[in-house]
Design an enzyme around this catalytic site. Sequence first.
Site, PDB file in Angstrom:
ATOM      1  N   CYS A   1       0.953  -1.258  -0.019  1.00  0.00           N
ATOM      2  CA  CYS A   1       0.148  -0.106   0.272  1.00  0.00           C
ATOM      3  C   CYS A   1       0.853   1.195   0.025  1.00  0.00           C
ATOM      4  CB  CYS A   1      -0.814  -0.012   1.184  1.00  0.00           C
ATOM      5  SG  CYS A   1      -2.321  -1.454   1.029  1.00  0.00           S
TER       6      CYS A   1
ATOM      7  N   HIS B   1       2.575   1.780  -3.453  1.00  0.00           N
ATOM      8  CA  HIS B   1       1.418   2.029  -4.436  1.00  0.00           C
ATOM      9  C   HIS B   1       0.972   3.385  -4.432  1.00  0.00           C
ATOM     10  CE1 HIS B   1      -2.559   1.078  -6.631  1.00  0.00           C
ATOM     11  NE2 HIS B   1      -3.074   2.178  -5.837  1.00  0.00           N
ATOM     12  N   GLU B   2       0.650   4.050  -3.163  1.00  0.00           N
ATOM     13  CA  GLU B   2       0.297   5.386  -3.074  1.00  0.00           C
ATOM     14  C   GLU B   2       1.381   6.292  -3.099  1.00  0.00           C
ATOM     15  OE1 GLU B   2      -2.706   5.479  -2.892  1.00  0.00           O
ATOM     16  OE2 GLU B   2      -3.640   3.818  -1.934  1.00  0.00           O
ATOM     17  N   ILE B   3       2.679   6.106  -2.855  1.00  0.00           N
ATOM     18  CA  ILE B   3       3.733   6.905  -3.223  1.00  0.00           C
ATOM     19  C   ILE B   3       3.983   6.793  -4.829  1.00  0.00           C
ATOM     20  CG2 ILE B   3       6.191   7.019  -3.037  1.00  0.00           C
ATOM     21  CD1 ILE B   3       5.973   6.239   0.007  1.00  0.00           C
TER      22      ILE B   3
ATOM     23  N   LEU C   1       1.641   9.519  -6.207  1.00  0.00           N
ATOM     24  CA  LEU C   1       2.070  10.694  -5.819  1.00  0.00           C
ATOM     25  C   LEU C   1       3.216  11.205  -6.821  1.00  0.00           C
ATOM     26  CD1 LEU C   1       2.288  10.757  -2.183  1.00  0.00           C
ATOM     27  CD2 LEU C   1       0.602  11.643  -3.538  1.00  0.00           C
TER      28      LEU C   1
END
Length: 163
Positions: A129, A132-134, A137
Amino acid sequence: MPVRTIIRYPDPLLRARCLPVAHFDAPLHQLADDLLDTMRAAPGVGITAAHVGELQRLFVIELTPGDVRVYVNPDITWLSEETADHVEGSVSMPGSTETVRRPATVRFRYQDLRGEIHEEEAEGFFATCIQHEIDQLDGIFWLQRLSRLKRERLVKKWEKTKI
């Protein structure tokens, strides 16, 4: 807190690199609260500011109910050589999932909503997670982590069924 509109794949904002947060003020706190409400309504386990069209380095995750984590200006500082496979998807592409291979463990640095710097290590699904989120960004939509064949098949299916 209002639920914001989530932009959908293939919106070009999903490929844009987010800018560092410079002001740890009330609007940032409001955006974090809005992201949490938007993610829960989607539903999902993580959401970035980019998913609602705000190009700021901020994301929220909630892997277990009530365990909300907010990350500002996160960056990965170390990746393990060992990898793990996890099923991933995106609130910007609801209903579409595929297995993605990523490093099994990561270390990362981030700021909280007060601007204080923290360092953490994550493994397993938590590590997936965070990566995935970085990636989001950094303007890397999760589909870019798939083989060309898997990506094309998933996009074709998405175009036929998108909501």
